[in-house]
Motif scaffolding. Structure first.
Motif, PDB file in Angstrom:
ATOM      1  N   PRO A 135       0.819  -1.226   0.000  1.00  0.00           N
ATOM      2  CA  PRO A 135       0.000   0.000   0.000  1.00  0.00           C
ATOM      3  C   PRO A 135       0.848   1.268   0.000  1.00  0.00           C
ATOM      4  O   PRO A 135       0.452   2.280  -0.578  1.00  0.00           O
ATOM      5  N   LEU A 136       2.024   1.199   0.636  1.00  0.00           N
ATOM      6  CA  LEU A 136       2.913   2.353   0.675  1.00  0.00           C
ATOM      7  C   LEU A 136       3.345   2.753  -0.733  1.00  0.00           C
ATOM      8  O   LEU A 136       3.337   3.937  -1.094  1.00  0.00           O
ATOM      9  N   VAL A 137       3.699   1.759  -1.553  1.00  0.00           N
ATOM     10  CA  VAL A 137       4.164   2.040  -2.914  1.00  0.00           C
ATOM     11  C   VAL A 137       2.997   2.365  -3.839  1.00  0.00           C
ATOM     12  O   VAL A 137       3.073   3.300  -4.642  1.00  0.00           O
ATOM     13  N   SER A 138       1.918   1.598  -3.750  1.00  0.00           N
ATOM     14  CA  SER A 138       0.780   1.829  -4.643  1.00  0.00           C
ATOM     15  C   SER A 138       0.168   3.207  -4.433  1.00  0.00           C
ATOM     16  O   SER A 138      -0.281   3.850  -5.392  1.00  0.00           O
ATOM     17  N   GLN A 139       0.170   3.690  -3.185  1.00  0.00           N
ATOM     18  CA  GLN A 139      -0.330   5.034  -2.928  1.00  0.00           C
ATOM     19  C   GLN A 139       0.561   6.085  -3.574  1.00  0.00           C
ATOM     20  O   GLN A 139       0.081   7.062  -4.160  1.00  0.00           O
ATOM     21  N   ALA A 140       1.867   5.881  -3.510  1.00  0.00           N
ATOM     22  CA  ALA A 140       2.797   6.822  -4.142  1.00  0.00           C
ATOM     23  C   ALA A 140       2.641   6.794  -5.660  1.00  0.00           C
ATOM     24  O   ALA A 140       2.674   7.844  -6.318  1.00  0.00           O
ATOM     25  N   ILE A 141       2.481   5.606  -6.243  1.00  0.00           N
ATOM     26  CA  ILE A 141       2.334   5.489  -7.695  1.00  0.00           C
ATOM     27  C   ILE A 141       1.073   6.199  -8.178  1.00  0.00           C
ATOM     28  O   ILE A 141       1.055   6.794  -9.264  1.00  0.00           O
ATOM     29  N   SER A 142       0.019   6.150  -7.389  1.00  0.00           N
ATOM     30  CA  SER A 142      -1.249   6.764  -7.805  1.00  0.00           C
ATOM     31  C   SER A 142      -1.147   8.276  -7.969  1.00  0.00           C
ATOM     32  O   SER A 142      -1.985   8.888  -8.629  1.00  0.00           O
ATOM     33  N   THR A 143      -0.107   8.893  -7.385  1.00  0.00           N
ATOM     34  CA  THR A 143       0.058  10.344  -7.491  1.00  0.00           C
ATOM     35  C   THR A 143       0.900  10.757  -8.700  1.00  0.00           C
ATOM     36  O   THR A 143       1.012  11.952  -8.981  1.00  0.00           O
ATOM     37  N   PHE A 144       1.513   9.796  -9.407  1.00  0.00           N
ATOM     38  CA  PHE A 144       2.318  10.125 -10.584  1.00  0.00           C
ATOM     39  C   PHE A 144       1.414  10.691 -11.683  1.00  0.00           C
ATOM     40  O   PHE A 144       0.220  10.394 -11.724  1.00  0.00           O
ATOM     41  N   PRO A 145       1.959  11.506 -12.591  1.00  0.00           N
ATOM     42  CA  PRO A 145       1.119  12.157 -13.617  1.00  0.00           C
ATOM     43  C   PRO A 145       0.224  11.193 -14.375  1.00  0.00           C
ATOM     44  O   PRO A 145      -0.968  11.464 -14.552  1.00  0.00           O
ATOM     45  N   ASP A 146       0.774  10.077 -14.865  1.00  0.00           N
ATOM     46  CA  ASP A 146      -0.025   9.062 -15.550  1.00  0.00           C
ATOM     47  C   ASP A 146      -0.095   7.765 -14.748  1.00  0.00           C
ATOM     48  O   ASP A 146      -0.280   6.684 -15.319  1.00  0.00           O
ATOM     49  N   GLY A 147       0.050   7.872 -13.452  1.00  0.00           N
ATOM     50  CA  GLY A 147      -0.079   6.709 -12.590  1.00  0.00           C
ATOM     51  C   GLY A 147       0.971   5.643 -12.871  1.00  0.00           C
ATOM     52  O   GLY A 147       2.165   5.943 -13.015  1.00  0.00           O
ATOM     53  N   PRO A 148       0.562   4.374 -12.958  1.00  0.00           N
ATOM     54  CA  PRO A 148       1.514   3.280 -13.161  1.00  0.00           C
ATOM     55  C   PRO A 148       2.336   3.406 -14.434  1.00  0.00           C
ATOM     56  O   PRO A 148       3.485   2.952 -14.479  1.00  0.00           O
TER      57      PRO A 148
END
Length: 344
Positions: free
Chosen positions: A76-89
């Motif tokens: 969850p720590l990483v997936s939450q951070a990834i969700s904030t990237f401009p185009d996500g994953p």
């Protein structure tokens, strides 16, 4: 009366691959074709047509690819951070899959230094996942910035047992060098940036003479400072320590330590503050093709170690020259003193 039967016209040829793809239903493309592609293949498919570009941009496709490439992204720590990237994953994959080049750091750092770092670490042995973990590091504390930079993913008391047979003394270095693969994706959540600091394959494997533990080193060399200085090139080094364990039912290999440090050309480990400056510039550095950069990283590590030895030898020669001069001046001063005493 002769009459010729009208000849059937041949079907018009398909002008491009896009015309062929257009005949396939989108649900089939989405569920049975695109899901079978890896990241580079999916990125290439997105350039084939506007339809494939739209279908290949779906977040769930890239989320699954990230999970398959880096199982630690399930945290969850990483997936939450990834969700904030401009185009996500998709943005995360683009940052993490392409590797830093030799000249990775721009002349000046852009943006604020990271105040928080997330490490997503995955270790495989001959294709089998043996270790996967994500940790968070507070990089804003005074203790972190003044102490030597070090991120430990595994506590020494929490060694991870695996079902892999611990290699014998003779073939240990070769087997671990051939079979061990590591990815260390460092994430800056505030800056929405990521990069892989691992060389993928070990650049060296050494056995400790006393404990028998195996130390596999992974490294990435980046240019960080002015030419001729100790920080002209620094090495982000990951050490994986493996040992053997045994029980009544048998034994195997266990992972005992996984740590990251930043080393300069004099062999000194940089402080947290200096390391954050290096990492800040590296986050915005140039990237290259993964296959080519993986081959180059061991060569750069060997060049870094060679320059480090040369700097150490020059330093020893300089110190030896200064010692000789000091001794010479001392002897001359003593001789002059006794000469003056004897001449009175």
């Amino acid at each position: 009366m002769n009459s010729e039967a009208p000849s059937a016209e041949p079907p018009p040829p398909l002008s491009s691959a896009a015309a062929t793809i257009a005949t396939i239903h989108e649900d089939i493309l989405r569920a049975h074709i695109l899901t079978r592609l890896d990241g580079p293949a999916l990125a290439s498919a997105a350039c084939a047509s506007s339809q494939l570009h739209s279908l290949s941009s779906q977040r769930d496709l890239w989320a699954n690819i990230c999970l398959a490439t880096w199982p630690s992204t399930s945290s969850p720590l990483v997936s939450q951070a990834i969700s904030t990237f401009p185009d996500g994953p998709r943005s995360f994959f683009s940052d993490s899959y392409s590797l830093l080049t030799a000249v990775a750091s721009p002349p000046t750092a852009t943006g604020p230094r990271p105040s928080q770092l997330i490490s997503a670490v995955d270790i495989r042995y001959r294709g089998d996942l043996i270790f996967s973990r994500a940790v968070e590091t507070d990089a804003d504390s005074g203790w972190f910035q003044c102490s030597p930079f070090r991120i430990d993913v595994l506590d020494p008391k929490d060694a991870v047992r695996t079902a892999i047979r611990f290699p014998g003394a003779e073939q240990a270095r070769r087997e671990l060098g051939d079979g061990l693969r590591l990815s260390w994706v460092l994430i800056d959540p505030a800056g929405r940036r990521a990069m892989d600091l691992s060389s993928h394959a070990p650049v060296s494997v050494q056995r400790h003479w006393l404990t028998g533990e195996l130390h596999a080193r992974f490294a990435t060399v980046v240019e960080a400072g002015e030419r001729g200085t100790a920080t002209e090139a620094v090495q982000c080094g990951v050490v994986v320590t493996c040992g053997g364990w045994s029980s009544g039912e048998g034994g195997g290999m266990q992972v005992r330590e996984v740590s990251l440090q930043v080393e300069d050309g004099d062999g000194m480990y940089l402080s947290g503050r200096d390391s954050l400056g290096v990492l800040q510039r590296a986050f915005g550095g140039r990237r290259g093709r993964r296959e080519r950069e993986e081959r180059e990283r061991k060569r750069r590590h060997e060049a870094f170690e060679r320059r480090k030895r040369e700097r150490k030898e020059r330093k020893l020669r300089t110190e030896g020259t200064l010692d000789f001069l000091f001794v010479g001046f001392g002897v001359l001063a003593v001789a002059l003193f006794w000469l003056l005493v004897l001449c009175r």
